[in-house]
Write an enzyme that holds these catalytic residues in place. Structure first.
Site, PDB file in Angstrom:
ATOM      1  N   SER A 269     -14.452  -3.139 -11.948  1.00 17.59           N
ATOM      2  CA  SER A 269     -15.525  -2.690 -11.210  1.00 17.59           C
ATOM      3  C   SER A 269     -17.078  -2.683 -12.551  1.00 17.59           C
ATOM      4  CB  SER A 269     -15.658  -1.133 -11.103  1.00 17.59           C
ATOM      5  OG  SER A 269     -16.826  -0.293 -10.975  1.00 17.59           O
TER       6      SER A 269
ATOM      7  N   TYR B  15     -12.172   7.137 -14.974  1.00 17.47           N
ATOM      8  CA  TYR B  15     -12.450   6.004 -14.103  1.00 17.47           C
ATOM      9  C   TYR B  15     -13.269   4.783 -14.897  1.00 17.47           C
ATOM     10  CZ  TYR B  15     -13.874   2.975 -10.231  1.00 17.47           C
ATOM     11  OH  TYR B  15     -14.109   1.995  -9.380  1.00 17.47           O
TER      12      TYR B  15
ATOM     13  N   ASP C  10       0.974  -1.090   0.194  1.00 15.65           N
ATOM     14  CA  ASP C  10      -0.002   0.132   0.067  1.00 15.65           C
ATOM     15  C   ASP C  10       0.972   1.293   0.176  1.00 15.65           C
ATOM     16  OD1 ASP C  10      -3.169   0.167   0.768  1.00 15.65           O
ATOM     17  OD2 ASP C  10      -2.167   2.182   1.314  1.00 15.65           O
TER      18      ASP C  10
ATOM     19  N   LYS D 166     -11.317   1.250 -15.999  1.00 14.91           N
ATOM     20  CA  LYS D 166     -11.824  -0.289 -15.471  1.00 14.91           C
ATOM     21  C   LYS D 166     -12.282  -1.030 -16.702  1.00 14.91           C
ATOM     22  CE  LYS D 166     -11.462   0.511 -11.017  1.00 14.91           C
ATOM     23  NZ  LYS D 166     -10.420  -0.300 -10.274  1.00 14.91           N
TER      24      LYS D 166
ATOM     25  N   ASN E 153      -5.377  -4.406  -6.808  1.00 14.92           N
ATOM     26  CA  ASN E 153      -6.723  -3.770  -6.163  1.00 14.92           C
ATOM     27  C   ASN E 153      -6.953  -2.220  -6.006  1.00 14.92           C
ATOM     28  OD1 ASN E 153      -9.284  -3.904  -4.586  1.00 14.92           O
ATOM     29  ND2 ASN E 153      -7.701  -3.145  -3.115  1.00 14.92           N
TER      30      ASN E 153
ATOM     31  N   THR F  28     -17.337  -0.328   1.489  1.00 18.38           N
ATOM     32  CA  THR F  28     -16.114  -0.199   2.013  1.00 18.38           C
ATOM     33  C   THR F  28     -15.856   1.261   2.129  1.00 18.38           C
ATOM     34  OG1 THR F  28     -15.545   0.283  -0.238  1.00 18.38           O
ATOM     35  CG2 THR F  28     -15.506  -2.112   0.166  1.00 18.38           C
TER      36      THR F  28
ATOM     37  N   ASP G  68       4.019   3.159  -4.019  1.00 21.73           N
ATOM     38  CA  ASP G  68       2.938   4.059  -4.637  1.00 21.73           C
ATOM     39  C   ASP G  68       3.031   3.703  -6.308  1.00 21.73           C
ATOM     40  OD1 ASP G  68       1.254   5.803  -5.979  1.00 21.73           O
ATOM     41  OD2 ASP G  68       2.224   7.792  -4.918  1.00 21.73           O
ATOM     42  N   VAL G  69       2.135   2.724  -6.544  1.00 24.70           N
ATOM     43  CA  VAL G  69       2.256   2.290  -7.890  1.00 24.70           C
ATOM     44  C   VAL G  69       1.970   3.449  -9.224  1.00 24.70           C
ATOM     45  CG1 VAL G  69       1.990  -0.354  -7.268  1.00 24.70           C
ATOM     46  CG2 VAL G  69      -0.010   1.223  -7.832  1.00 24.70           C
TER      47      VAL G  69
END
Length: 245
Positions: free
Chosen positions: A140, A153, A39, A157, A89, A188, A62-63
């Site tokens: 998603s 976004y 993370d 996805k 994820n 979440t 931090d990808v």
């Protein structure tokens, strides 16, 4: 196994539920896996790793940074003594709503995290995975139907479906599988934050009558990682209570 985005982002809510990544780490550990919890937030990675004790190896990455995508794979393989599974994820949604809200820098920032990081992590991980290894991308239902009003976004996805099919084909030469899980409205920390900004999100009619939990998403992911899914590759598993119907 390596879970990128395995920490929980509580956003200041002490009662925030588990996120999808944290739930995957815990359930995978219950099934006997050792897990590299990656993370960008060190405290979040350590929280999840602490929940699974000696089975957890916390990593900070931090990808959005291409260098970190390679480093996190190397550190996971070193910390675990090998690598047999990867879960991607991470996901963000930047920018204002609609096409009028699209700006080059927010578009690029979204795709850096939601798409570029995935392909770079997998590029470095695939050569390390043994026959029987597995990769799961977390997409998603935004990949299947409009709804977020964030073009970057939704596009990122949807692109994961195509990326997963390519990885599944290339991975098949090594007997490595790749699949996608597409969660719908899930309770979440990130989902609650989205609902705070868009209250009608919680009023979305879902055939099963409720939002899902991170644990329900995690069970689908852990299944796809397991030998029980040994003949499943290149597929998208939708976990949405019927929302996409």
């Amino acid at each position: 196994m390596l879970v990128v985005g395995g920490g929980r982002q509580g956003h200041g809510d002490p009662h925030a539920p588990a996120g999808n990544g944290q739930a995957v780490c815990v359930l995978a550990a219950v099934e006997g896996a050792r897990v590299a919890v990656a993370d960008r937030d060190e405290a979040a990675a350590r929280e999840t790793a602490g929940m699974i004790g000696s089975a957890g190896v916390p990593l900070v990455a931090d990808v959005a940074d291409p260098v970190a995508c390679e480093r996190v794979v190397e550190e996971a393989a070193e910390g675990l003594g090998g690598l047999d599974g990867v879960v991607l994820n991470v996901g963000v949604g930047f920018g204002r709503l609609g096409l009028d809200g699209v700006e080059a820098h927010t578009w690029d920032k979204t795709l850096e995290v939601n798409l570029r990081s995935h392909v770079l992590v997998v590029k470095h991980a695939l050569p390390l995975l043994p026959p029987g290894g597995a990769i799961v991308f977390v997409s998603s239902t935004a990949a299947l139907r409009p709804g977020t009003r964030l073009p970057a976004y939704d596009a990122s996805k949807a692109a994961l479906l195509g990326l997963s099919r390519h990885v599944a084909l290339e991975g098949s030469r090594r007997q490595v599988r790749a699949n996608v899980v597409c969660p719908g409205l899930i309770d979440t920390p990130l989902g609650r934050r989205a609902s705070a900004g868009r209250p009608n999100r919680d009023r979305t009619p879902i055939p099963l009558g409720r939002q899902g939990t991170a644990w329900e998403v995690a069970r689908a992911i852990v299944f796809l990682l397991s030998d029980e899914a040994s003949y499943v590759t290149g597929q998208a598993l939708v976990v949405d209570g019927g929302l996409a119907m």
